[in-house]
Design a protein around this motif. Sequence first.
Motif, PDB file in Angstrom:
ATOM      1  N   GLU A 129       9.234  20.698  39.213  1.00  0.00           N
ATOM      2  CA  GLU A 129       9.428  22.133  39.454  1.00  0.00           C
ATOM      3  C   GLU A 129       9.394  22.318  40.964  1.00  0.00           C
ATOM      4  OE1 GLU A 129       8.601  24.951  36.948  1.00  0.00           O
ATOM      5  OE2 GLU A 129       8.587  23.578  35.233  1.00  0.00           O
ATOM      6  N   ALA A 130      10.176  23.256  41.467  1.00  0.00           N
ATOM      7  CA  ALA A 130      10.185  23.481  42.916  1.00  0.00           C
ATOM      8  C   ALA A 130      10.496  24.941  43.221  1.00  0.00           C
ATOM      9  CB  ALA A 130      11.221  22.571  43.588  1.00  0.00           C
ATOM     10  N   ALA A 131       9.931  25.400  44.326  1.00  0.00           N
ATOM     11  CA  ALA A 131      10.160  26.791  44.759  1.00  0.00           C
ATOM     12  C   ALA A 131      10.791  26.773  46.151  1.00  0.00           C
ATOM     13  CB  ALA A 131       8.839  27.546  44.782  1.00  0.00           C
ATOM     14  N   PHE A 132      11.850  27.549  46.300  1.00  0.00           N
ATOM     15  CA  PHE A 132      12.562  27.676  47.566  1.00  0.00           C
ATOM     16  C   PHE A 132      12.525  29.154  47.971  1.00  0.00           C
ATOM     17  CE2 PHE A 132      14.079  24.020  45.316  1.00  0.00           C
ATOM     18  CZ  PHE A 132      14.314  23.048  46.274  1.00  0.00           C
ATOM     19  N   PRO A 133      12.853  29.468  49.222  1.00  0.00           N
ATOM     20  CA  PRO A 133      12.798  30.879  49.618  1.00  0.00           C
ATOM     21  C   PRO A 133      13.670  31.792  48.755  1.00  0.00           C
ATOM     22  CG  PRO A 133      12.953  29.475  51.555  1.00  0.00           C
ATOM     23  CD  PRO A 133      13.113  28.585  50.367  1.00  0.00           C
ATOM     24  N   ASP A 134      14.860  31.320  48.331  1.00  0.00           N
ATOM     25  CA  ASP A 134      15.782  32.197  47.618  1.00  0.00           C
ATOM     26  C   ASP A 134      15.982  31.859  46.152  1.00  0.00           C
ATOM     27  OD1 ASP A 134      16.893  34.117  49.659  1.00  0.00           O
ATOM     28  OD2 ASP A 134      17.210  32.202  50.693  1.00  0.00           O
ATOM     29  N   PHE A 135      15.362  30.798  45.686  1.00  0.00           N
ATOM     30  CA  PHE A 135      15.535  30.431  44.274  1.00  0.00           C
ATOM     31  C   PHE A 135      14.424  29.475  43.857  1.00  0.00           C
ATOM     32  CE2 PHE A 135      18.094  27.633  46.903  1.00  0.00           C
ATOM     33  CZ  PHE A 135      17.784  26.360  46.456  1.00  0.00           C
ATOM     34  N   THR A 136      14.329  29.258  42.554  1.00  0.00           N
ATOM     35  CA  THR A 136      13.345  28.306  42.025  1.00  0.00           C
ATOM     36  C   THR A 136      14.051  27.307  41.120  1.00  0.00           C
ATOM     37  OG1 THR A 136      12.873  29.732  40.141  1.00  0.00           O
ATOM     38  CG2 THR A 136      11.445  29.973  42.069  1.00  0.00           C
ATOM     39  N   ILE A 137      13.478  26.131  41.051  1.00  0.00           N
ATOM     40  CA  ILE A 137      13.927  25.112  40.099  1.00  0.00           C
ATOM     41  C   ILE A 137      12.811  24.960  39.072  1.00  0.00           C
ATOM     42  CG2 ILE A 137      14.386  22.649  39.784  1.00  0.00           C
ATOM     43  CD1 ILE A 137      15.745  22.661  42.501  1.00  0.00           C
ATOM     44  N   THR A 138      13.149  25.178  37.813  1.00  0.00           N
ATOM     45  CA  THR A 138      12.156  25.070  36.747  1.00  0.00           C
ATOM     46  C   THR A 138      12.663  24.150  35.654  1.00  0.00           C
ATOM     47  OG1 THR A 138      13.098  27.058  35.725  1.00  0.00           O
ATOM     48  CG2 THR A 138      11.163  27.377  37.125  1.00  0.00           C
ATOM     49  N   GLN A 139      11.710  23.620  34.887  1.00  0.00           N
ATOM     50  CA  GLN A 139      12.019  22.785  33.721  1.00  0.00           C
ATOM     51  C   GLN A 139      12.869  21.558  34.069  1.00  0.00           C
ATOM     52  OE1 GLN A 139      10.990  22.994  30.537  1.00  0.00           O
ATOM     53  NE2 GLN A 139       9.673  24.742  31.005  1.00  0.00           N
ATOM     54  N   GLY A 140      12.728  21.050  35.282  1.00  0.00           N
ATOM     55  CA  GLY A 140      13.492  19.866  35.659  1.00  0.00           C
ATOM     56  C   GLY A 140      13.017  18.648  34.894  1.00  0.00           C
ATOM     57  N   ARG A 141      13.953  17.892  34.350  1.00  0.00           N
ATOM     58  CA  ARG A 141      13.597  16.649  33.668  1.00  0.00           C
ATOM     59  C   ARG A 141      14.651  15.600  33.987  1.00  0.00           C
ATOM     60  NH1 ARG A 141      14.163  19.793  28.649  1.00  0.00           N
ATOM     61  NH2 ARG A 141      12.300  20.853  29.344  1.00  0.00           N
ATOM     62  N   PHE A 142      14.208  14.423  34.462  1.00  0.00           N
ATOM     63  CA  PHE A 142      15.138  13.381  34.880  1.00  0.00           C
ATOM     64  C   PHE A 142      14.823  12.083  34.160  1.00  0.00           C
ATOM     65  CE2 PHE A 142      12.006  11.407  37.740  1.00  0.00           C
ATOM     66  CZ  PHE A 142      11.190  12.475  38.068  1.00  0.00           C
ATOM     67  N   ASP A 143      15.867  11.299  33.920  1.00  0.00           N
ATOM     68  CA  ASP A 143      15.737  10.037  33.185  1.00  0.00           C
ATOM     69  C   ASP A 143      16.884   9.136  33.642  1.00  0.00           C
ATOM     70  OD1 ASP A 143      15.319   7.983  31.424  1.00  0.00           O
ATOM     71  OD2 ASP A 143      16.016   9.083  29.661  1.00  0.00           O
ATOM     72  N   ASP A 144      16.588   8.212  34.546  1.00  0.00           N
ATOM     73  CA  ASP A 144      17.631   7.406  35.164  1.00  0.00           C
ATOM     74  C   ASP A 144      17.296   5.913  35.082  1.00  0.00           C
ATOM     75  OD1 ASP A 144      19.174   9.696  36.633  1.00  0.00           O
ATOM     76  OD2 ASP A 144      17.077   9.994  37.167  1.00  0.00           O
ATOM     77  N   GLN A 145      18.326   5.133  34.842  1.00  0.00           N
ATOM     78  CA  GLN A 145      18.190   3.683  35.002  1.00  0.00           C
ATOM     79  C   GLN A 145      18.448   3.367  36.487  1.00  0.00           C
ATOM     80  OE1 GLN A 145      20.679   1.484  32.228  1.00  0.00           O
ATOM     81  NE2 GLN A 145      20.529   3.158  30.765  1.00  0.00           N
ATOM     82  N   LEU A 146      17.762   2.357  36.974  1.00  0.00           N
ATOM     83  CA  LEU A 146      17.912   1.964  38.376  1.00  0.00           C
ATOM     84  C   LEU A 146      18.570   0.592  38.475  1.00  0.00           C
ATOM     85  CD1 LEU A 146      14.438   3.042  39.841  1.00  0.00           C
ATOM     86  CD2 LEU A 146      16.541   4.388  39.655  1.00  0.00           C
ATOM     87  N   THR A 147      19.561   0.531  39.322  1.00  0.00           N
ATOM     88  CA  THR A 147      20.184  -0.753  39.656  1.00  0.00           C
ATOM     89  C   THR A 147      20.274  -0.823  41.184  1.00  0.00           C
ATOM     90  OG1 THR A 147      22.460   0.014  39.776  1.00  0.00           O
ATOM     91  CG2 THR A 147      21.618  -0.523  37.584  1.00  0.00           C
ATOM     92  N   SER A 148      20.865  -1.878  41.674  1.00  0.00           N
ATOM     93  CA  SER A 148      21.023  -1.992  43.145  1.00  0.00           C
ATOM     94  C   SER A 148      21.971  -0.932  43.669  1.00  0.00           C
ATOM     95  CB  SER A 148      21.551  -3.381  43.490  1.00  0.00           C
ATOM     96  OG  SER A 148      22.778  -3.600  42.847  1.00  0.00           O
ATOM     97  N   LEU A 149      22.767  -0.303  42.795  1.00  0.00           N
ATOM     98  CA  LEU A 149      23.633   0.789  43.250  1.00  0.00           C
ATOM     99  C   LEU A 149      22.822   2.043  43.567  1.00  0.00           C
ATOM    100  CD1 LEU A 149      26.570   0.387  40.706  1.00  0.00           C
ATOM    101  CD2 LEU A 149      26.501  -0.324  43.104  1.00  0.00           C
ATOM    102  N   GLN A 150      21.756   2.253  42.824  1.00  0.00           N
ATOM    103  CA  GLN A 150      20.918   3.417  43.071  1.00  0.00           C
ATOM    104  C   GLN A 150      19.844   3.120  44.116  1.00  0.00           C
ATOM    105  OE1 GLN A 150      21.642   2.549  39.657  1.00  0.00           O
ATOM    106  NE2 GLN A 150      23.308   4.010  39.971  1.00  0.00           N
ATOM    107  N   VAL A 151      19.406   1.891  44.201  1.00  0.00           N
ATOM    108  CA  VAL A 151      18.317   1.505  45.112  1.00  0.00           C
ATOM    109  C   VAL A 151      18.830   0.409  46.031  1.00  0.00           C
ATOM    110  CG1 VAL A 151      15.887   0.854  45.244  1.00  0.00           C
ATOM    111  CG2 VAL A 151      16.740   1.967  43.199  1.00  0.00           C
ATOM    112  N   PRO A 152      19.558   0.776  47.082  1.00  0.00           N
ATOM    113  CA  PRO A 152      20.211  -0.251  47.922  1.00  0.00           C
ATOM    114  C   PRO A 152      19.323  -0.754  49.079  1.00  0.00           C
ATOM    115  CG  PRO A 152      20.995   1.904  48.554  1.00  0.00           C
ATOM    116  CD  PRO A 152      19.994   2.130  47.476  1.00  0.00           C
TER     117      PRO A 152
END
Lengths: 217, 198
Positions: free
Chosen positions: B174-197
């Motif tokens: 969750e994150a709060a910015f001056p003009d908007f908020t991010i709520t209910q964020g959910r992430f699920d990622d596989q990592l390879t050398s392309l994502q973690v170089p």
Amino acid sequence: MRKGIFIFGLSILAACNSTAQIYLEPLTGYQTGVNRRPHFQQISTGLSAVWIAGRNYELSVRVQRNWGFAAHSVDSSFTTDPSLPLFAPAREVIVPTGWTFSLDHRFILKSQHPDRHFSILLFSGFSSQKIAVRYTGDAAHYTVLNPDATQKKFSLFGGTGMEYMKYLGPDRVFVQLTISSPPLNGVIKYPSSFSFMSPLSFLFGYSIHIKRKKHEN
Amino acid sequence: MRIKWIIIASVVLSGCYKDRTNYYADDTRQGLTIFSNTGNNIFTCYVNGWPWRTVNRITGGFLSGSESELAIYKVPVSNTDTMLVIKWDGFLQAHPENFGSIALYLKIPSGFSSGDLDTFQGQRFSIDSSRGYFTADINGYPVESGTGEIYFNRANYSGAQGSASVGELSGILEAAFPDFTITQGRFDDQLTSLQVPF
């Protein structure tokens, strides 16, 4: 699906021999899913209309309703709110219900006893299953990890089993042990912890003699 | 005969093109996916209540390139300080033509290696100015920095082995910015050398 319904209806019409004896069979029993854990459990109630189409063969149309026992489990849920504990259990309640509409074939095995016999059952028809999922917990602050979701399926199905029947005057009592397939194409395209049921059923019922045509021997 | 060769060439050249994102809708949160840790390669959230999601992860064929929803890299900010950047590319679902991003900048030791991602697993961080910050480039809003919270359910990486999955990153934020908020964020990622170089 339309073709299946047409063939099914045609089969019923073909079976309606006007000279046959007819029975009505209320039945009830217990069934459990055997294809994958968790093994859901249900109480079944149903009604069959039976035509005796020959010495060793009976045909029936059955409607059966399956009432599910709630299955309880606990999943994990998490929150980003620093004022709350990171983890909280999310209690999951799964209730499997459904109904079937089937054409049943009863092949009577030869018996030395005129008042009782065993039969082999084959049946096919339509099955509807709904596996309802509900979570209890603080949904406002916590997010469930890898949650299940309610699944429904209506499709063709088939099954087989054994039956023991005993005559009580013009009426009959019977017990059945059957196993059925899940609904056809019932693969759940969701990461569920369950699948549609392939029920193993233990049913008993009472066969009520309804009529005998005058011209029948 | 010519058509046959065109078809064969198309199949060969398209090669191993594959969409590696699985979108499993959350029935209780319209527009969001479920919170999962099984490698579905997606991040969804609400931005001021509007559903936002990442682009699909594509592993390309011979002609088409790969595309990833996630990039993790290091940015030196001084002689002693380094920021780890975890950046998701995506769009408001109501405006799929306007791409943007949501990123977490997290202070890390300068010797931080990809294998040190494991130390995040099971951790919940409050992201304030002392630890780092969030940035978001969302269509219709100014590019802003903000604060928030993030929980890493899974965070591990066992080294580069081509495009094979060698790590995973999942959690909620969750994150709060001056003009908007991010709520209910959910992430699920596989990592390879392309994502973690690194």
